[in-house]
Write an enzyme that holds these catalytic residues in place. Structure first.
Site, PDB file in Angstrom:
ATOM      1  N   ASP A 168      43.683 -14.634  33.443  1.00 49.00           N
ATOM      2  CA  ASP A 168      42.597 -13.845  34.041  1.00 49.00           C
ATOM      3  C   ASP A 168      43.078 -12.395  33.993  1.00 49.00           C
ATOM      4  O   ASP A 168      43.876 -11.975  34.828  1.00 49.00           O
ATOM      5  CB  ASP A 168      42.362 -14.297  35.482  1.00 49.00           C
ATOM      6  CG  ASP A 168      41.215 -13.524  36.124  1.00 49.00           C
ATOM      7  OD1 ASP A 168      40.287 -13.116  35.405  1.00 49.00           O
ATOM      8  OD2 ASP A 168      41.264 -13.325  37.355  1.00 49.00           O
ATOM      9  N   GLU A 181      39.872 -14.794  29.754  1.00 48.67           N
ATOM     10  CA  GLU A 181      38.498 -14.502  30.182  1.00 48.67           C
ATOM     11  C   GLU A 181      37.893 -13.457  29.258  1.00 48.67           C
ATOM     12  O   GLU A 181      38.505 -12.440  28.946  1.00 48.67           O
ATOM     13  CB  GLU A 181      38.474 -13.999  31.631  1.00 48.67           C
ATOM     14  CG  GLU A 181      37.045 -13.859  32.134  1.00 48.67           C
ATOM     15  CD  GLU A 181      36.975 -13.445  33.594  1.00 48.67           C
ATOM     16  OE1 GLU A 181      37.409 -14.231  34.451  1.00 48.67           O
ATOM     17  OE2 GLU A 181      36.496 -12.330  33.860  1.00 48.67           O
ATOM     18  N   ASP A 207      42.840 -14.483  41.546  1.00 48.48           N
ATOM     19  CA  ASP A 207      43.187 -14.323  40.127  1.00 48.48           C
ATOM     20  C   ASP A 207      43.983 -15.523  39.624  1.00 48.48           C
ATOM     21  O   ASP A 207      43.851 -15.926  38.469  1.00 48.48           O
ATOM     22  CB  ASP A 207      44.024 -13.045  39.927  1.00 48.48           C
ATOM     23  CG  ASP A 207      43.416 -11.872  40.657  1.00 48.48           C
ATOM     24  OD1 ASP A 207      42.702 -11.085  40.030  1.00 48.48           O
ATOM     25  OD2 ASP A 207      43.625 -11.766  41.888  1.00 48.48           O
TER      26      ASP A 207
END
Lengths: 177, 177
Positions: free
Chosen positions: B7, B68, B141
């Site tokens: 992430d 991501e 996260d």
């Protein structure tokens, strides 16, 4: 001072090396464009750009790297690729301990043409004049990379003075925000 | 299949490693957050993130990396840092020849909660349930990185089938647009 300028992009990444100092003649050491195909996936394109930048750093051993500062207000479709390519350029330089400076497009235009709103033709013409080239470097990404390097050679001393002045004003032991 | 989920972010970059296969139990191998200080300059922060990702790849030897997918529609102030950190993650993986997959936040949410509009709490709760953890991984996260890895384990086989089907439909010698 020898500076590598990088005009970041995934499809065309301009690179240009300039020798010079404020108030003295400038000399172009090299200029080129790293290209990657839109048919390749982004991770692979980033690897190719990393190899290209590393090769330019190995060959020309600049003392500083100047990268165009990317704004997210730009064209939404291309800004991500530009941000990714600029990250790779910054990474390659910082890994070697080289100072990295970011300059905005209007700072670069103002440095080489006197106007922050100059167009590509004007920038190319001034880069050719300042470096005593037969004509403007092509494509525009190559001219922009050289303009970035010139901008850095001229702006770096003033930026250093500002940084030292700011540091002197701060209480001891604190760091910049 | 072992997957590293990333992430991306400059201040907090979530990393999570999951073992699993579609239709089989998942197992968390490791989770963490790489942090860099906003007081450091961006090039230096990118070097620290590179070192962190490389250390996770060295230690856990994943077969794929899921990152991501960053959209430029996000918060303008943070999107550039996210794009830069994701470029470093993609670069570290591709340099080793590892496949890199990008999944959007809504694909990840839909994969682990059934809804592409699920909130952070729901994602954290489902990640904890799927990996049989005592509670949702913190910070968010870290949970998001694990969710990305899970999403990839479940989506990768379908993505591969689609890619092969698309390749079979194309005339020989052509490549994807």
């Amino acid at each position: 001072m020898r500076v590598l300028g990088v005009d970041p992009g995934l499809t065309r990444c301009g690179v240009g090396v300039v020798d010079g100092a404020p108030g003295r003649a400038l000399a172009m050491v090299g200029v080129g464009v790293l290209r990657t195909s839109a048919e390749e996936e982004t991770p692979r394109r980033l690897v190719l750009i990393e190899r290209g930048i590393d090769a330019w750093l190995d060959e020309h051993r600049p003392q500083a790297v100047a990268v165009e500062r990317v704004f997210s207000q730009h064209n939404v479709r291309t800004v991500m690729g530009t941000a990714q390519a600029s990250a790779v350029a910054m990474l390659c330089a910082a890994r070697r301990g080289l100072p990295v400076a970011l300059h905005t497009p209007s700072e670069v235009k103002a440095a080489v043409t006197g106007s922050g709103r100059a167009d590509k033709t004007q920038v190319g013409a001034m880069v050719a004049r300042l470096l005593r080239l037969d004509g403007p470097p092509r494509p525009a990404d190559a001219a922009d990379a050289l303009a970035l390097a010139i901008c850095h050679i001229w702006r770096a001393p003033a930026q250093d003075r500002l940084r030292r002045a700011a540091a002197a004003l701060r209480p001891e032991g604190t760091t910049a925000p």
